[in-house]
Design a protein around this motif. Sequence first.
Motif, PDB file in Angstrom:
ATOM      1  N   VAL A  73     -11.189 -30.174  35.045  1.00  0.00           N
ATOM      2  CA  VAL A  73     -10.806 -28.757  35.051  1.00  0.00           C
ATOM      3  C   VAL A  73     -10.762 -28.235  36.485  1.00  0.00           C
ATOM      4  CG1 VAL A  73     -11.516 -26.450  34.317  1.00  0.00           C
ATOM      5  CG2 VAL A  73     -11.619 -28.352  32.711  1.00  0.00           C
ATOM      6  N   SER A  74     -11.658 -28.701  37.327  1.00  0.00           N
ATOM      7  CA  SER A  74     -11.689 -28.272  38.716  1.00  0.00           C
ATOM      8  C   SER A  74     -10.385 -28.626  39.437  1.00  0.00           C
ATOM      9  CB  SER A  74     -12.878 -28.900  39.444  1.00  0.00           C
ATOM     10  OG  SER A  74     -12.912 -28.481  40.779  1.00  0.00           O
ATOM     11  N   MET A  75      -9.833 -29.802  39.153  1.00  0.00           N
ATOM     12  CA  MET A  75      -8.552 -30.189  39.768  1.00  0.00           C
ATOM     13  C   MET A  75      -7.458 -29.195  39.394  1.00  0.00           C
ATOM     14  SD  MET A  75      -8.161 -34.333  39.629  1.00  0.00           S
ATOM     15  CE  MET A  75      -8.223 -34.431  37.852  1.00  0.00           C
ATOM     16  N   MET A  76      -7.403 -28.836  38.131  1.00  0.00           N
ATOM     17  CA  MET A  76      -6.358 -27.912  37.672  1.00  0.00           C
ATOM     18  C   MET A  76      -6.533 -26.527  38.298  1.00  0.00           C
ATOM     19  SD  MET A  76      -6.102 -29.118  33.633  1.00  0.00           S
ATOM     20  CE  MET A  76      -6.856 -27.637  33.131  1.00  0.00           C
ATOM     21  N   LEU A  77      -7.746 -26.016  38.279  1.00  0.00           N
ATOM     22  CA  LEU A  77      -7.998 -24.680  38.819  1.00  0.00           C
ATOM     23  C   LEU A  77      -7.823 -24.642  40.337  1.00  0.00           C
ATOM     24  CD1 LEU A  77     -11.107 -23.567  36.705  1.00  0.00           C
ATOM     25  CD2 LEU A  77      -8.696 -22.984  36.342  1.00  0.00           C
ATOM     26  N   SER A  78      -8.229 -25.697  41.008  1.00  0.00           N
ATOM     27  CA  SER A  78      -8.094 -25.746  42.471  1.00  0.00           C
ATOM     28  C   SER A  78      -6.628 -25.772  42.887  1.00  0.00           C
ATOM     29  CB  SER A  78      -8.811 -26.967  43.033  1.00  0.00           C
ATOM     30  OG  SER A  78     -10.201 -26.834  42.869  1.00  0.00           O
ATOM     31  N   ALA A  79      -5.810 -26.517  42.161  1.00  0.00           N
ATOM     32  CA  ALA A  79      -4.380 -26.564  42.485  1.00  0.00           C
ATOM     33  C   ALA A  79      -3.757 -25.180  42.347  1.00  0.00           C
ATOM     34  CB  ALA A  79      -3.663 -27.571  41.586  1.00  0.00           C
ATOM     35  N   ALA A  80      -4.084 -24.488  41.274  1.00  0.00           N
ATOM     36  CA  ALA A  80      -3.545 -23.142  41.064  1.00  0.00           C
ATOM     37  C   ALA A  80      -4.055 -22.179  42.126  1.00  0.00           C
ATOM     38  CB  ALA A  80      -3.910 -22.641  39.666  1.00  0.00           C
ATOM     39  N   ALA A  81      -5.344 -22.245  42.439  1.00  0.00           N
ATOM     40  CA  ALA A  81      -5.925 -21.343  43.438  1.00  0.00           C
ATOM     41  C   ALA A  81      -5.320 -21.581  44.817  1.00  0.00           C
ATOM     42  CB  ALA A  81      -7.444 -21.514  43.497  1.00  0.00           C
ATOM     43  N   SER A  82      -5.074 -22.827  45.159  1.00  0.00           N
ATOM     44  CA  SER A  82      -4.475 -23.139  46.457  1.00  0.00           C
ATOM     45  C   SER A  82      -3.064 -22.585  46.572  1.00  0.00           C
ATOM     46  CB  SER A  82      -4.445 -24.653  46.677  1.00  0.00           C
ATOM     47  OG  SER A  82      -5.747 -25.162  46.760  1.00  0.00           O
ATOM     48  N   ASN A  84      -1.664 -20.136  44.753  1.00  0.00           N
ATOM     49  CA  ASN A  84      -1.702 -18.670  44.723  1.00  0.00           C
ATOM     50  C   ASN A  84      -2.250 -18.101  46.032  1.00  0.00           C
ATOM     51  OD1 ASN A  84      -0.643 -18.649  42.140  1.00  0.00           O
ATOM     52  ND2 ASN A  84      -2.646 -18.579  41.163  1.00  0.00           N
ATOM     53  N   GLY A  85      -3.237 -18.760  46.600  1.00  0.00           N
ATOM     54  CA  GLY A  85      -3.798 -18.310  47.876  1.00  0.00           C
ATOM     55  C   GLY A  85      -2.790 -18.400  49.008  1.00  0.00           C
ATOM     56  N   ALA A  86      -2.009 -19.467  49.011  1.00  0.00           N
ATOM     57  CA  ALA A  86      -0.975 -19.608  50.042  1.00  0.00           C
ATOM     58  C   ALA A  86       0.071 -18.500  49.910  1.00  0.00           C
ATOM     59  CB  ALA A  86      -0.314 -20.983  49.937  1.00  0.00           C
ATOM     60  N   ILE A  87       0.431 -18.180  48.689  1.00  0.00           N
ATOM     61  CA  ILE A  87       1.398 -17.099  48.458  1.00  0.00           C
ATOM     62  C   ILE A  87       0.811 -15.759  48.894  1.00  0.00           C
ATOM     63  CG2 ILE A  87       2.598 -15.787  46.661  1.00  0.00           C
ATOM     64  CD1 ILE A  87       2.911 -18.524  45.195  1.00  0.00           C
ATOM     65  N   ASP A  88      -0.432 -15.494  48.487  1.00  0.00           N
ATOM     66  CA  ASP A  88      -1.071 -14.221  48.865  1.00  0.00           C
ATOM     67  C   ASP A  88      -1.219 -14.098  50.376  1.00  0.00           C
ATOM     68  OD1 ASP A  88      -1.265 -13.613  46.175  1.00  0.00           O
ATOM     69  OD2 ASP A  88      -3.401 -14.112  46.027  1.00  0.00           O
ATOM     70  N   ALA A  89      -1.629 -15.193  51.023  1.00  0.00           N
ATOM     71  CA  ALA A  89      -1.795 -15.166  52.483  1.00  0.00           C
ATOM     72  C   ALA A  89      -0.451 -14.959  53.174  1.00  0.00           C
ATOM     73  CB  ALA A  89      -2.446 -16.466  52.966  1.00  0.00           C
ATOM     74  N   THR A  90       0.579 -15.604  52.674  1.00  0.00           N
ATOM     75  CA  THR A  90       1.905 -15.452  53.274  1.00  0.00           C
ATOM     76  C   THR A  90       2.421 -14.026  53.108  1.00  0.00           C
ATOM     77  OG1 THR A  90       2.388 -17.775  52.869  1.00  0.00           O
ATOM     78  CG2 THR A  90       4.270 -16.341  53.272  1.00  0.00           C
ATOM     79  N   ALA A 101      -4.568 -11.689  55.062  1.00  0.00           N
ATOM     80  CA  ALA A 101      -4.051 -13.059  54.995  1.00  0.00           C
ATOM     81  C   ALA A 101      -5.203 -14.055  55.152  1.00  0.00           C
ATOM     82  CB  ALA A 101      -3.005 -13.288  56.085  1.00  0.00           C
ATOM     83  N   TRP A 102      -6.075 -13.799  56.097  1.00  0.00           N
ATOM     84  CA  TRP A 102      -7.221 -14.685  56.320  1.00  0.00           C
ATOM     85  C   TRP A 102      -8.120 -14.689  55.087  1.00  0.00           C
ATOM     86  CZ3 TRP A 102     -12.522 -14.069  56.451  1.00  0.00           C
ATOM     87  CH2 TRP A 102     -13.235 -15.154  56.944  1.00  0.00           C
ATOM     88  N   ASN A 103      -8.371 -13.509  54.507  1.00  0.00           N
ATOM     89  CA  ASN A 103      -9.208 -13.420  53.306  1.00  0.00           C
ATOM     90  C   ASN A 103      -8.584 -14.181  52.139  1.00  0.00           C
ATOM     91  OD1 ASN A 103     -11.339 -11.923  54.393  1.00  0.00           O
ATOM     92  ND2 ASN A 103     -10.298  -9.985  54.002  1.00  0.00           N
ATOM     93  N   ALA A 104      -7.283 -14.053  51.954  1.00  0.00           N
ATOM     94  CA  ALA A 104      -6.602 -14.763  50.870  1.00  0.00           C
ATOM     95  C   ALA A 104      -6.712 -16.271  51.067  1.00  0.00           C
ATOM     96  CB  ALA A 104      -5.137 -14.339  50.798  1.00  0.00           C
ATOM     97  N   ALA A 108      -8.861 -18.941  48.667  1.00  0.00           N
ATOM     98  CA  ALA A 108      -8.149 -20.045  48.021  1.00  0.00           C
ATOM     99  C   ALA A 108      -8.899 -21.365  48.117  1.00  0.00           C
ATOM    100  CB  ALA A 108      -6.754 -20.195  48.624  1.00  0.00           C
ATOM    101  N   VAL A 109      -9.686 -21.537  49.156  1.00  0.00           N
ATOM    102  CA  VAL A 109     -10.360 -22.819  49.325  1.00  0.00           C
ATOM    103  C   VAL A 109     -11.770 -22.837  48.738  1.00  0.00           C
ATOM    104  CG1 VAL A 109      -9.002 -23.438  51.345  1.00  0.00           C
ATOM    105  CG2 VAL A 109     -11.178 -22.287  51.666  1.00  0.00           C
ATOM    106  N   LEU A 110     -12.228 -21.698  48.239  1.00  0.00           N
ATOM    107  CA  LEU A 110     -13.523 -21.680  47.576  1.00  0.00           C
ATOM    108  C   LEU A 110     -13.422 -22.428  46.253  1.00  0.00           C
ATOM    109  CD1 LEU A 110     -14.628 -17.974  48.155  1.00  0.00           C
ATOM    110  CD2 LEU A 110     -15.366 -20.003  49.414  1.00  0.00           C
ATOM    111  N   GLY A 111     -14.492 -23.047  45.858  1.00  0.00           N
ATOM    112  CA  GLY A 111     -14.480 -23.779  44.599  1.00  0.00           C
ATOM    113  C   GLY A 111     -14.249 -22.851  43.417  1.00  0.00           C
TER     114      GLY A 111
END
Length: 127
Positions: A73-82, A84-90, A101-104, A108-111
Amino acid sequence: MTGWDITPSGVDSVISLVRDSADKMNKGIAEYGVGLNGAAQDAGTLAESSDATGGLVALALAQFAEHYEVDTVSMMLSAAASANGAIDATNAYINGDLEQAWNAQRQAVLGPDVTGFLAGLRSKGGK
Protein backbone atom coordinates in the motif's frame (compact mmCIF):
# COMPACT_ATOMS: atom_id res chain seq x y z
CA MET A 1 14.88 28.24 -2.08
CA THR A 2 16.71 30.25 -4.70
CA GLY A 3 17.88 28.67 -7.89
CA TRP A 4 14.72 26.84 -8.84
CA ASP A 5 14.41 26.33 -12.56
CA ILE A 6 11.30 24.33 -13.34
CA THR A 7 9.94 23.73 -16.82
CA PRO A 8 6.20 23.07 -16.35
CA SER A 9 5.91 21.18 -19.65
CA GLY A 10 8.77 18.93 -18.56
CA VAL A 11 7.03 18.27 -15.24
CA ASP A 12 3.81 17.44 -17.10
CA SER A 13 5.69 14.99 -19.31
CA VAL A 14 7.33 13.25 -16.36
CA ILE A 15 4.08 13.16 -14.36
CA SER A 16 2.36 11.51 -17.32
CA LEU A 17 5.02 8.78 -17.33
CA VAL A 18 4.81 8.39 -13.56
CA ARG A 19 1.02 8.05 -13.68
CA ASP A 20 1.22 5.46 -16.47
CA SER A 21 3.72 3.46 -14.44
CA ALA A 22 1.65 3.84 -11.26
CA ASP A 23 -1.44 2.60 -13.11
CA LYS A 24 0.49 -0.46 -14.26
CA MET A 25 1.79 -1.02 -10.73
CA ASN A 26 -1.72 -0.74 -9.27
CA LYS A 27 -3.06 -3.23 -11.84
CA GLY A 28 -0.21 -5.59 -10.99
CA ILE A 29 -0.96 -5.29 -7.29
CA ALA A 30 -4.64 -6.01 -7.93
CA GLU A 31 -3.68 -9.07 -9.99
CA TYR A 32 -1.34 -10.13 -7.18
CA GLY A 33 -4.26 -10.00 -4.74
CA VAL A 34 -6.54 -11.99 -7.04
CA GLY A 35 -3.81 -14.55 -7.65
CA LEU A 36 -3.04 -14.87 -3.97
CA ASN A 37 -6.69 -15.44 -3.13
CA GLY A 38 -7.05 -17.96 -5.94
CA ALA A 39 -3.95 -19.84 -4.83
CA ALA A 40 -5.21 -19.94 -1.25
CA GLN A 41 -8.59 -21.29 -2.35
CA ASP A 42 -7.01 -23.89 -4.62
CA ALA A 43 -4.41 -25.02 -2.08
CA GLY A 44 -6.73 -27.48 -0.41
CA THR A 45 -7.34 -28.21 3.23
CA LEU A 46 -5.97 -30.45 5.91
CA ALA A 47 -9.19 -32.41 6.20
CA GLU A 48 -11.59 -33.76 3.61
CA SER A 49 -14.61 -31.95 4.90
CA SER A 50 -16.92 -29.44 3.29
CA ASP A 51 -16.63 -27.11 6.27
CA ALA A 52 -12.82 -26.96 6.24
CA THR A 53 -11.64 -23.41 5.56
CA GLY A 54 -8.10 -23.86 4.37
CA GLY A 55 -4.87 -25.59 5.01
CA LEU A 56 -1.29 -24.70 5.75
CA VAL A 57 -0.59 -23.25 2.30
CA ALA A 58 -3.60 -20.92 2.54
CA LEU A 59 -2.47 -19.85 6.01
CA ALA A 60 1.08 -19.22 4.77
CA LEU A 61 -0.21 -17.15 1.84
CA ALA A 62 -2.42 -15.10 4.17
CA GLN A 63 0.52 -14.46 6.50
CA PHE A 64 2.70 -13.48 3.54
CA ALA A 65 0.09 -11.01 2.29
CA GLU A 66 -0.35 -9.55 5.77
CA HIS A 67 3.40 -9.16 6.24
CA TYR A 68 3.81 -7.19 2.99
CA GLU A 69 0.50 -5.32 3.12
CA VAL A 70 1.97 -2.07 4.47
CA ASP A 71 4.82 -2.11 1.92
CA THR A 72 2.42 -2.78 -0.95
CA VAL A 73 0.00 0.00 0.00
CA SER A 74 2.90 2.34 0.74
CA MET A 75 4.17 1.97 -2.85
CA MET A 76 0.78 2.97 -4.24
CA LEU A 77 0.29 5.92 -1.89
CA SER A 78 3.86 7.16 -2.31
CA ALA A 79 3.57 7.17 -6.10
CA ALA A 80 0.38 9.23 -5.92
CA ALA A 81 1.82 11.61 -3.32
CA SER A 82 4.96 12.17 -5.38
CA ALA A 83 3.05 12.97 -8.56
CA ASN A 84 0.56 15.23 -6.77
CA GLY A 85 3.36 16.96 -4.87
CA ALA A 86 5.26 17.67 -8.07
CA ILE A 87 2.13 19.18 -9.59
CA ASP A 88 1.40 21.28 -6.49
CA ALA A 89 5.00 22.48 -6.28
CA THR A 90 5.05 23.36 -9.97
CA ASN A 91 1.78 25.29 -9.73
CA ALA A 92 3.09 27.23 -6.74
CA TYR A 93 6.34 27.93 -8.63
CA ILE A 94 4.36 29.22 -11.62
CA ASN A 95 2.41 31.50 -9.27
CA GLY A 96 5.68 32.81 -7.81
CA ASP A 97 5.15 31.32 -4.35
CA LEU A 98 8.44 29.53 -3.75
CA GLU A 99 7.68 28.90 -0.09
CA GLN A 100 4.46 27.10 -1.01
CA ALA A 101 6.36 25.21 -3.72
CA TRP A 102 8.97 24.11 -1.18
CA ASN A 103 6.23 23.04 1.26
CA ALA A 104 4.44 21.02 -1.44
CA GLN A 105 7.70 19.33 -2.39
CA ARG A 106 8.52 18.54 1.26
CA GLN A 107 5.04 17.13 1.92
CA ALA A 108 5.30 14.89 -1.14
CA VAL A 109 8.32 13.04 0.18
CA LEU A 110 6.91 12.38 3.64
CA GLY A 111 5.82 8.82 4.21
CA PRO A 112 2.14 8.20 3.54
CA ASP A 113 -0.29 7.35 6.34
CA VAL A 114 -0.62 3.70 5.39
CA THR A 115 -2.09 2.67 8.74
CA GLY A 116 -4.86 5.26 8.49
CA PHE A 117 -5.53 4.34 4.87
CA LEU A 118 -5.80 0.62 5.69
CA ALA A 119 -8.00 1.33 8.70
CA GLY A 120 -10.33 3.33 6.46
CA LEU A 121 -10.50 0.51 3.93
CA ARG A 122 -11.23 -2.04 6.62
CA SER A 123 -13.98 0.11 8.14
CA LYS A 124 -15.62 0.17 4.69
CA GLY A 125 -15.22 -3.58 4.34
CA GLY A 126 -12.41 -3.39 1.76
CA LYS A 127 -9.38 -5.63 1.61
